[in-house]
Design an enzyme around this catalytic site. Structure first.
Site, PDB file in Angstrom:
ATOM      1  CG  ASP A 104      -2.256   0.651   0.966  1.00  0.00           C
ATOM      2  OD1 ASP A 104      -2.253   1.889   0.848  1.00  0.00           O
ATOM      3  OD2 ASP A 104      -3.289  -0.034   0.890  1.00  0.00           O
ATOM      4  CB  SER A 149      -9.362   0.304   0.427  1.00  0.00           C
ATOM      5  OG  SER A 149      -8.828   0.445  -0.849  1.00  0.00           O
ATOM      6  CG  HIS A 173      -5.417   3.788   0.988  1.00  0.00           C
ATOM      7  ND1 HIS A 173      -5.052   2.486   0.741  1.00  0.00           N
ATOM      8  CD2 HIS A 173      -6.723   3.875   0.673  1.00  0.00           C
ATOM      9  CE1 HIS A 173      -6.099   1.813   0.286  1.00  0.00           C
ATOM     10  NE2 HIS A 173      -7.127   2.630   0.242  1.00  0.00           N
TER      11      HIS A 173
END
Length: 734
Positions: A185, A561, A239
């Protein structure tokens, strides 16, 4: 030729939320987007203990007996002679019952006696039935004892029964301990308390040790521009840190949001070790296949057991090499959890590499909580979600101004409203048709001092985005739920107050399929995807310290996600408790024990059971760690069949006995489609020794003229009188 990026990072809230007509939540993760849900725990954990019973005997208890019940505001007088006398009578009755039980059901034992609230006894059945222990005129009623659980304060973990799964291996102090999860990620902020290594033993740390500790044990960067740009593994974007927190945030980490107290959150596998495999370094917004491949192979070579890939890009058919790589890693004993994508609603929207046959592919459902603004009217308070528009700086009280729509409904305010029709009022309009900015501008032009937009889909409100134009409305604006909108609609002209102080809200809107969640089947071979659903809308987790004024920082994000790390964390818990299971066994345990009959449609709240929307159901970690059989593949697709062809096709599925003893499995098919397609399984029963495996054959028969469309059913596996696993069956009739 420049390689084409095939996987992209899921980016923050943007124009997707500016369109009021969509029913979906944002198609990308939303920073601090207020979600909502409740503390209602919809799960399949046992609600009864069928080994024990409560047996109610004839005769009122002290609380209701006419001579002993207390006067209003008083308590039973245990010292009175009347009470003492009646208690003795009840005791004698219970003794009579116990004598009868010894004579007629000698295996059953009385373990408790009651006379205040109930005149009853508790009975350990020891194999006896309710009918046996109540077969005397002395008994008024008998029932199994209920099972009750302490309230869990982390709502997404409650939904998947994570605390109950932890309890089987010593509780949260050991949940996922020693299992290594690679986060492919945008990096992990090791300064965040979710990833403090206090109390962790020393670990070999890999990569850039500026970004590692004894909890996050690897920090590597993968991008073909690293030499020129001097990228590092640092978590610049939010994120990856959010995803990592869902996987393995340390147990009981306080999680305030914008100064509002929520609860002490935990990752699904709070003692797992993490790896930062950064494929989105710096401000890079996409990653190439090679970057992801490099990260996956590095993580595998570094000894990681699970990989989380909350990313997606365009699928490239059955020969998509990234999906083949994921399949191969699964067969090499690494579980790879992947997001289905945020391109829903709509079939055939699942992205790569979530389309991989052996990926553990996540769809997203709602979590029951959010940070919002209180709106009080008619004696009730409703939660309202803010977004990109102005908010009140002090409590605002004004009359409600309901914008009327057709047939008594709410109007959408997409056209200009009559001048001064909302003068000094808080406008109430419906979501739908046009940009939020348009309807709020129209309300402001009609004199409104604020606007409430009622959601037009089931569930909770979401944050609203602007249309991006330079001229934006200046009045405060919020979204309320559809249910709140209907209630407020009846209060036209009544005073309403929009509060300035944010609050933490819990609602009853758990287990609603997120509108953005991508749907299968896959292209070319029409396989079922996603495999399973996990909490992915309104997920609270960690973000880097640079994203708030007073760290530690937490935020609500939306996206598949956010569902994916629930599966990755679950895989870590299963691997820790079942170290002898293969990656395929772990994946099957999570998929094929999922809960059915709990997921609801975001459009109308109806139960949702399309396997290409919800896969096998919503995951249940407690069921997964107790799985007794693994299926490979986890679902079966018979591909596309011409409607007029009248074909019969067969597929094989391998059953592996995961229990520690021989098991006899019964097999059947449920939910046969009434459409000219019939599924069957052979044999109908088989016995496997512990650890043994065998193949069974599933047959699909399509008659000539079978109805077009997706035709689904479930392969059911039972043992010991109960269903222990199920797998989706699917055929596309064209």
């Amino acid at each position: 030729m420049t390689p084409t990026p095939v996987a992209r990072r899921l980016t923050p809230l943007a124009l997707a939320l500016a369109v009021a007509g969509t029913l979906s939540l944002p198609a990308t993760p939303a920073l601090a987007a207020p979600g909502q849900n409740s503390d209602a725990n919809v799960s399949t954990r046992p609600r009864q203990d069928t080994s024990t019973a409560l047996v109610q005997l004839n005769g009122d208890p002290l609380a209701t007996y006419v001579k002993t019940r207390p006067a209003k505001g008083k308590k039973v007088d245990f010292s009175s002679n009347t009470t003492r006398s009646y208690r003795a009578q009840l005791s004698a009755l219970r003794n009579d019952y116990k004598a009868w039980l010894r004579a007629n059901v000698p295996g059953a034992k009385v373990t408790g006696e009651f006379d205040i609230a109930l005149n009853a006894v508790a009975v350990q059945l020891n194999g006896a039935s309710l009918a046996q222990v109540s077969a005397t005129p002395m008994v008024k009623h008998a029932q199994y004892q209920g099972l009750y659980y302490p309230k869990v304060t982390d709502p997404d973990l409650a939904l998947i029964d994570a605390p109950e799964a932890w309890a089987q291996a010593g509780g949260p102090a050991g949940a996922g301990a020693g299992v290594k999860v690679a986060i492919v990620d945008s990096g992990i902020d090791t300064t965040h308390p979710c990833f403090s290594d206090a109390g962790y033993p020393a670990q070999t740390q890999l990569g850039n040790r500026n970004f590692t500790n004894n909890k996050v044990i690897a920090a590597k960067v993968f991008n073909n521009k690293v030499p020129q740009q001097h990228f590092s593994a640092e978590a610049i974007d939010s994120h990856g840190t959010h995803v990592a927190g869902t996987v393995a945030c340390n147990f009981g980490t306080p999680a305030p949001v914008n100064g509002v107290v929520t609860y002490d959150m935990s990752g699904v596998a709070p003692r797992a070790l993490l790896g930062n495999y950064n494929v989105f370094p710096g401000d890079v917004g996409n990653a190439r296949s090679e970057d992801i491949m490099n990260a996956l192979e590095a993580a595998y070579a570094d000894g990681f057991d699970v990989a989380n890939m909350s990313l997606g890009g365009g699928a490239h058919g059955a020969q998509d090499l990234l999906t083949i790589a994921v399949d191969n890693l699964d067969q090499a004993n690494m579980v790879v959890a992947v997001a289905a994508g945020n391109e829903g609603p709509g079939l055939f929207t699942v992205s790569s590499p979530g389309s991989a046959a052996r990926a553990l592919t996540a769809g997203a459902s709602t979590v029951p909580h959010f940070i919002g603004t209180p709106v009080t009217a008619g004696g009730n308070t409703y939660g309202a979600a803010s977004g990109d528009f102005a908010v009140v700086s002090a409590d605002l009280t004004a009359a409600l101004g309901v914008v009327a729509g057709p047939i008594g409904g709410l109007g959408d305010a997409c056209a200009a409203l009559p001048a001064n029709s909302l003068l000094g009022r808080i406008a109430l309009v419906s979501r739908g048709t046009c940009f939020f900015s348009v309807k709020i501008r129209n309300a402001e032009a009609a004199g409104a001092v604020a606007t409430l937009v009622a959601n037009n889909g089931f569930g909770d409100p979401s944050a609203m985005g602007t249309d991006g134009l330079p001229s934006q409305p200046t009045i405060p604006a919020y979204m309320v739920s559809q249910a709140a909108g209907q209630a407020l609609k009846t209060l036209d002209g009544s005073p309403a107050t929009i509060g300035a102080a944010l609050q933490y809200f819990q609602t009853v809107n758990a287990d609603i399929m997120a509108g953005f969640s991508s749907q299968g089947p896959t292209d070319v071979d029409f396989r079922v995807k996603p495999d399973v659903v996990a909490p992915g809308a309104n997920v609270l987790s960690s973000i880097p310290h640079t994203f708030c004024a007073a760290p530690p920082c937490f935020a609500f994000f939306n996206g598949t996600s956010m569902a994916t790390p629930h599966l990755a964390g679950s895989a870590a818990v299963v691997r820790q408790q079942r170290p002898g299971w293969s990656a395929a066994d772990v994946r099957s345990a999570i998929v094929n024990t999922a809960e059915r009959g709990v997921l609801r449609s975001f459009s109308n709240g109806a139960l949702q059971d399309n396997v290409n929307i919800n896969g096998a159901g919503r995951e249940n970690l407690l069921a997964a760690v107790n799985a007794k059989v693994a299926l490979d593949p986890v679902s079966l697709s018979f591909g596309a069949v011409p409607s007029g062809s009248g074909q019969t096709r067969q597929m094989s599925v391998t059953l592996t006995n995961l229990s520690g003893a021989a098991q006899t499995y019964s097999l059947g098919v449920s939910g046969q489609p009434a459409s000219g397609v019939v599924y069957g399984v052979n044999p109908a029963s088989l016995t496997l020794a512990a650890g043994a495996k065998a193949n069974v054959t599933v047959t699909m028969s399509s008659s000539k003229g079978a109805s077009a469309g997706g035709q689904q059913a479930y392969l059911e596996v039972s043992a010991g009188g109960g269903n222990i696993a199920h797998a989706a069956l699917f055929t596309l009739v064209k």
